[in-house]
Design an enzyme around this catalytic site. Sequence first.
Site, PDB file in Angstrom:
ATOM      1  N   SER A  31       0.809  -1.222   0.000  1.00 31.98           N
ATOM      2  CA  SER A  31       0.000   0.000   0.000  1.00 31.98           C
ATOM      3  C   SER A  31       0.844   1.275   0.000  1.00 31.98           C
ATOM      4  O   SER A  31       0.334   2.339  -0.329  1.00 31.98           O
ATOM      5  CB  SER A  31      -0.928   0.022   1.218  1.00 31.98           C
ATOM      6  OG  SER A  31      -0.166  -0.085   2.406  1.00 31.98           O
ATOM      7  N   ASP A 329      -3.768   8.126   7.959  1.00 32.83           N
ATOM      8  CA  ASP A 329      -4.870   7.328   8.506  1.00 32.83           C
ATOM      9  C   ASP A 329      -4.454   6.413   9.651  1.00 32.83           C
ATOM     10  O   ASP A 329      -5.180   5.501  10.006  1.00 32.83           O
ATOM     11  CB  ASP A 329      -5.535   6.506   7.383  1.00 32.83           C
ATOM     12  CG  ASP A 329      -4.575   5.509   6.749  1.00 32.83           C
ATOM     13  OD1 ASP A 329      -3.424   5.391   7.235  1.00 32.83           O
ATOM     14  OD2 ASP A 329      -4.962   4.853   5.762  1.00 32.83           O
ATOM     15  N   HIS A 332      -0.748   4.816   7.163  1.00 38.25           N
ATOM     16  CA  HIS A 332      -0.189   5.391   5.927  1.00 38.25           C
ATOM     17  C   HIS A 332       0.061   6.883   6.113  1.00 38.25           C
ATOM     18  O   HIS A 332      -0.561   7.510   6.969  1.00 38.25           O
ATOM     19  CB  HIS A 332      -1.158   5.170   4.754  1.00 38.25           C
ATOM     20  CG  HIS A 332      -1.506   3.737   4.548  1.00 38.25           C
ATOM     21  ND1 HIS A 332      -2.735   3.217   4.873  1.00 38.25           N
ATOM     22  CD2 HIS A 332      -0.764   2.714   4.078  1.00 38.25           C
ATOM     23  CE1 HIS A 332      -2.739   1.921   4.603  1.00 38.25           C
ATOM     24  NE2 HIS A 332      -1.559   1.587   4.125  1.00 38.25           N
TER      25      HIS A 332
END
Length: 362
Positions: A31, A329, A332
């Site tokens: 990610s 978040d 991240h």
Amino acid sequence: MELLVLFFVLTSFFDISFSQRYNALFNFGDSLSDTGNVVISNLPYGMTYFGRATGRASDGRLVIDFIGIPEGIGLPHLPPNTARNVSFHRGVNFAFIAAPALPFEFYHERRLSKGLWVNASVHQQVDRFEKLLPSVCGTPQDCKDFLSKSLVVFGEFGGNDYNTGIFGGLPVSEVRSTFVPRITQAIAEGVERLIGLGAVDLIVPSVLPVGCFPLYLTLYSSSNPEDYGPRSGCARKFNALSWYHNALLLRQLNRLRHKYPAVSIRYADYYAQVFDFALNPLKYGFKDGALRTCCGAAGMGRYNFNLRAKCDQNGSSVCPDPTTHVSWDGIHMTEAAHRIIAQGWLHGPYVNPPILSFINPH
Ligand SMILES: *[C@@H]1O[C@H](CO)[C@@H](O)[C@H](O)[C@H]1NC(C)=O
Ligand SMILES: *[C@@H]1O[C@H](CO)[C@@H](O)[C@H](O)[C@H]1NC(C)=O
Ligand SMILES: *[C@@H]1O[C@H](CO)[C@@H](O)[C@H](O)[C@H]1NC(C)=O
């Protein structure tokens, strides 16, 4: 005077030759660098850049976006491997959100596979690359020529493996002894396969100091001050795990450098930069400190993080200015953090020699 003129002639010459140095950019990972292979998020993901959720786990662009843009190596936005009807001739991205480095079987054997929802391990991403190559560059020999002019960014890999082990309840000591050697070995195997296909210029990023991330700080909070770095406020034992991964990764990369002296294998130090965010947040404009989430549970706990009010879900809210936060978040980072990290890769010191070293010899 003449030296000065020569300097300008040289730099403008390299500037021109540099923009033609890379014909394509290939990226692998999770990610941290997925640009749309897995799209599960909604706005406010993408609110700062793109204006819509693109699958990037941030409010805007990722480090790999800043590497590619005109101020970087000058290539188009990297299309995800799963995109339809787009050209992959200037590069493609094999990174998947939630991708672990190790294969499904490793976790299945340990009853940890429940949380794994993508099959995109190191070897599976390289498999996809190998399968796609003929459509991009033709015969194996043509592809060797093509890849000899491409930049490959391989990782970061490992973050999801450690999440899977730790969130699955394994002690950090066991994750350290069982996972780290296998993961760094798998990364080295992936790099070696790419070299076999013709890659000659590879960047291999470290893992991050996850002990500085609100998710880890919240889930594993401790009443013992000794568990935290006195200046950073980060959780020591998780950073020690990351640190150990990076040490073994460097050892693997050194082995490969000796084996393939004609290949450039550069380490990208995410860890040092992100740890410095925690030590010196104000130096980078992170006025809210480095340990509080921007998008999430505003005002809850020390870190604005709560699993029941995760970013883009009910009960969450967004901070007024994401550029004042490192963490987007909870796990991240913000576009602002990514931009600074990319600067350190393009111009140094966190990739050495820096990616743009021919333009910026200092
Ligand atoms: C695919 O791309 C071509 C050329 O850009 C375009 O003409 C065509 O409509 C596209 N097809 C789809 C299904 O998007
Ligand atoms: C991943 O692959 C394994 C078999 O190797 C399979 O059992 C599992 O369901 C797959 N997971 C997903 C999300 O496709
Ligand atoms: C979120 O809130 C809306 C409106 O209050 C509600 O309709 C919805 O069911 C909630 N969703 C979840 C997952 O709780």
